[in-house]
Design an enzyme around this catalytic site. Structure first.
Site, PDB file in Angstrom:
ATOM      1  CG  ASP A 144      -3.509  -9.732   2.922  1.00  0.00           C
ATOM      2  OD1 ASP A 144      -2.899  -9.286   3.906  1.00  0.00           O
ATOM      3  OD2 ASP A 144      -4.498  -9.178   2.424  1.00  0.00           O
ATOM      4  CG  ASP A 174      -9.195 -10.786   7.438  1.00  0.00           C
ATOM      5  OD1 ASP A 174      -8.831 -11.912   7.080  1.00  0.00           O
ATOM      6  OD2 ASP A 174      -9.000  -9.757   6.778  1.00  0.00           O
ATOM      7  CG  ASP A 186      -5.138 -11.110   7.327  1.00  0.00           C
ATOM      8  OD1 ASP A 186      -5.912 -11.625   6.517  1.00  0.00           O
ATOM      9  OD2 ASP A 186      -5.050  -9.876   7.501  1.00  0.00           O
ATOM     10  CD  GLU A 204      -7.271 -11.586   2.498  1.00  0.00           C
ATOM     11  OE1 GLU A 204      -6.863 -10.618   1.819  1.00  0.00           O
ATOM     12  OE2 GLU A 204      -7.284 -11.593   3.735  1.00  0.00           O
ATOM     13  CG  HIS A 253      -1.766  -1.029   1.560  1.00  0.00           C
ATOM     14  ND1 HIS A 253      -1.355  -2.198   2.119  1.00  0.00           N
ATOM     15  CD2 HIS A 253      -3.107  -1.138   1.403  1.00  0.00           C
ATOM     16  CE1 HIS A 253      -2.396  -2.994   2.283  1.00  0.00           C
ATOM     17  NE2 HIS A 253      -3.477  -2.373   1.850  1.00  0.00           N
ATOM     18  CG  ASP A 278      -4.548 -10.901  -1.085  1.00  0.00           C
ATOM     19  OD1 ASP A 278      -3.769 -10.886  -2.057  1.00  0.00           O
ATOM     20  OD2 ASP A 278      -4.877  -9.871  -0.459  1.00  0.00           O
ATOM     21  CG  HIS A 320     -11.136 -11.094   2.557  1.00  0.00           C
ATOM     22  ND1 HIS A 320     -10.747 -10.102   1.688  1.00  0.00           N
ATOM     23  CD2 HIS A 320     -10.459 -10.868   3.705  1.00  0.00           C
ATOM     24  CE1 HIS A 320      -9.864  -9.313   2.292  1.00  0.00           C
ATOM     25  NE2 HIS A 320      -9.671  -9.764   3.514  1.00  0.00           N
ATOM     26  CD  GLU A 358      -7.937  -8.206  -0.936  1.00  0.00           C
ATOM     27  OE1 GLU A 358      -6.984  -7.651  -1.518  1.00  0.00           O
ATOM     28  OE2 GLU A 358      -7.907  -8.535   0.254  1.00  0.00           O
TER      29      GLU A 358
HETATM   30  C1  XUL Z   1      -7.695  -6.542   4.358  1.00  0.00           C
HETATM   31  C2  XUL Z   1      -6.924  -6.952   3.183  1.00  0.00           C
HETATM   32  C3  XUL Z   1      -6.046  -5.917   2.600  1.00  0.00           C
HETATM   33  C4  XUL Z   1      -5.975  -5.946   1.108  1.00  0.00           C
HETATM   34  C5  XUL Z   1      -5.207  -4.792   0.519  1.00  0.00           C
HETATM   35  O1  XUL Z   1      -8.515  -7.531   4.881  1.00  0.00           O
HETATM   36  O2  XUL Z   1      -6.994  -8.069   2.742  1.00  0.00           O
HETATM   37  O3  XUL Z   1      -4.794  -6.065   3.157  1.00  0.00           O
HETATM   38  O4  XUL Z   1      -5.397  -7.118   0.650  1.00  0.00           O
HETATM   39  O5  XUL Z   1      -5.682  -3.565   0.915  1.00  0.00           O
HETATM   40 CO    CO Z   2      -6.018  -9.038   1.139  1.00  0.00          CO
END
Ligand code: XUL
Ligand code: CO
Length: 479
Positions: free
Chosen positions: A382, A350, A352, A311, A145, A339, A314, A275
């Site tokens: 991610d 989330d 991650d 993702e 980002h 992702d 998600h 996304e």
């Molecule tokens: C948030 C997410 C972000 C996006 C990029 O849940 O996945 O990190 O991948 O903004």
């Molecule tokens: Co993401």
């Protein structure tokens, strides 16, 4: 106050002082956007990861935590090198800006190169660490980002100039082999985005977000990025009682149209990716899941211009499996990038995490193989270390684990395809449509009268078993 009381008071004050000294000077978390003053970071001497070698493939019997057991970059599987199926990238924000802080606890990571500031000097040093990490891990892509790599300024001009300075260094450090898999703009952390960015109720915020995306697209293009991502973290609502959903969605579509126009104007050929995520931070995010995003793109005539970045965490937040989301994207011609992460079945948000479930990875790779690969997309980790994992080597171990898991998934898909019985089972299941009437139906030529005639002639249909357990048995035997 009596003498003993005075003594006790002094003792207490002393203890408080000692406690403050014991925890050391207040440090500034490396969290995105942390407000810390500039400090003279100085140049970093030597390696950031001394003692960590270039990670090599040692095969499944290796016990070396700093070696690949399944990912062998140049090995050919199903007609392509593993690295070309995978196209792995490192997510800058988790790997280099993740602090281990959570809503209840302070940061836990003390990476030796961090000086506790969010200064420009620190941003540059961190960028050097990023490229040493990428080189040692043996990948050639990264994702970022705008605001993870360079500090926000007092004005947009200052933020842009900070970004330019860090991007110039990144360009130099990338050399000719490394480039971003994708870049994006951070349109969710700053308070100005509290009502959304492209869907904010404030026109000035819409304009600011557009300016930020414009700049982020330019630098992604400059760095040779292959894709550009739109994750609408705050493009959604907390309650419909104060929200004009139709107007907000129209604004989002206009914003994305302008992004397409600008992409063309600057000659950026990268794929634009949406996304999906159902919620968090908003109660309802407009890009809820792959099907919602696909129907949004269709409604606004944007299908040819965008693909999806699916993702896995998600997907499960939306009540789907990752495989479902990938297949939904794929059959709509929208599968662009993954992702690669996972959630925790006992936790509803989330988290991650790096994906370590081999069955899950095999299903993910089934979609990737059916899609003929992901290029110009790929896999972005991610994913972040758990708060309790605090050694520098954990950054490597987590990525190696994630890469090996996906590689194992690919190897399993190859086994399933060579064996052929799963494909055969699915083929057999629909064979009643490989008939004259089936062909008519699939060609859109079977009217209700024709179908009624067949139904009368055939009488009560004989319905075959779905063979779910057999399908699961075949799948398991490949793992
Ligand atoms: C948030 C997410 C972000 C996006 C990029 O849940 O996945 O990190 O991948 O903004
Ligand atoms: Co993401």
């Amino acid at each position: 106050m009596r003498a003993e009381e005075i003594f006790l008071l002094l003792l207490c004050l002393n203890l408080v002082c000692f406690a403050v000294i014991a925890v050391g000077p207040p440090t500034c978390p490396a969290d995105l956007g942390s407000e810390c003053s500039d400090s003279d970071s100085g140049e970093w001497e030597g390696e950031f990861f001394p003692g960590i070698p270039k990670i090599k493939y040692e095969g499944p019997s290796s016990k070396n935590p700093l070696a690949f057991k399944w990912y062998n970059a140049n090995e050919e599987i199903l007609g392509k090198k593993m690295k070309d199926w995978m196209r792995f990238s490192v997510a800058f924000w988790h790997t280099f800006r993740g602090t281990g802080g959570d809503p209840f606890g302070a940061p836990t990571k003390n990476w030796p190169w961090e000086d506790g500031t969010n200064s420009l000097a620190m941003a540059k040093r961190r960028m050097r660490a990023n490229f040493e990490f990428i080189d040692k891990l043996g990948v050639d892509k990264w994702c970022f980002h705008d605001r993870d790599i360079a500090p926000d300024g007092e004005t947009l001009e200052e933020s842009n100039s900070n970004l330019d300075e860090v991007v110039a260094l990144a360009k130099e450090l990338q050399g000719t082999k490394i480039h971003p898999l994708w870049g994006t703009a951070q349109l969710f952390l700053h308070p100005r985005y509290m009502h959304g960015a492209a869907t904010s109720s404030e026109v000035a915020v819409y304009a600011y977000a557009a300016a930020q995306v414009k700049k982020a697209m330019e630098v992604t293009h400059y760095l040779g990025g292959e894709n550009y991502v739109f994750w609408g973290g705050r493009e959604g609502y907390q309650t419909l009682l104060n929200t004009d959903m139709e107007r907000e969605l129209d604004h989002l579509a206009r914003f994305l149209e302008a992004a397409v126009a600008y992409k063309k104007k600057i000659g950026f050929n990268g794929t634009l990716l949406i996304e999906p995520k159902p919620q968090e931070p908003t109660k309802h995010q407009y890009d809820w899941d792959a099907a919602t995003a696909a129907s949004f793109l269709r409604k606004y005539g944007l299908t040819g211009e965008f693909k999806l970045n699916v993702e896995c965490n998600h997907a499960t937040l939306a009540g789907h499996s990752c495989h479902h989301e990938l297949e939904t994207a794929r059959i709509n011609g929208l599968l662009g990038n993954i992702d690669a992460n996972t959630g925790d079945p006992q936790i509803g948000w989330d988290t991650d995490q790096f994906l370590t479930d081999i069955g899950e990875a095999t299903m993910v790779m089934l979609s990737v193989v059916r899609n003929g690969g992901l290029a110009p997309g790929g896999f972005n980790f991610d994913a972040k270390l758990r708060r309790e994992s605090t050694d520098v080597e954990d950054l490597f171990i987590s990525h190696i684990g994630g890469m090996d898991t996906m590689a194992r998934g690919l190897r399993n898909v190859a086994k399933l395809m060579e064996d052929g019985s799963l494909a055969e089972l699915v083929h057999k299941r629909y064979k009643s449509f490989d008939t004259e009437l089936g062909a008519l139906i699939e060609a859109g030529k079977a009217d209700f009268e024709t179908l009624e005639k067949a139904a009368m002639e055939w009488g009560e249909p004989k319905v075959a078993s779905a063979k779910q357990e057999l399908a699961e048995m075949i799948f398991q035997s490949a793992l």
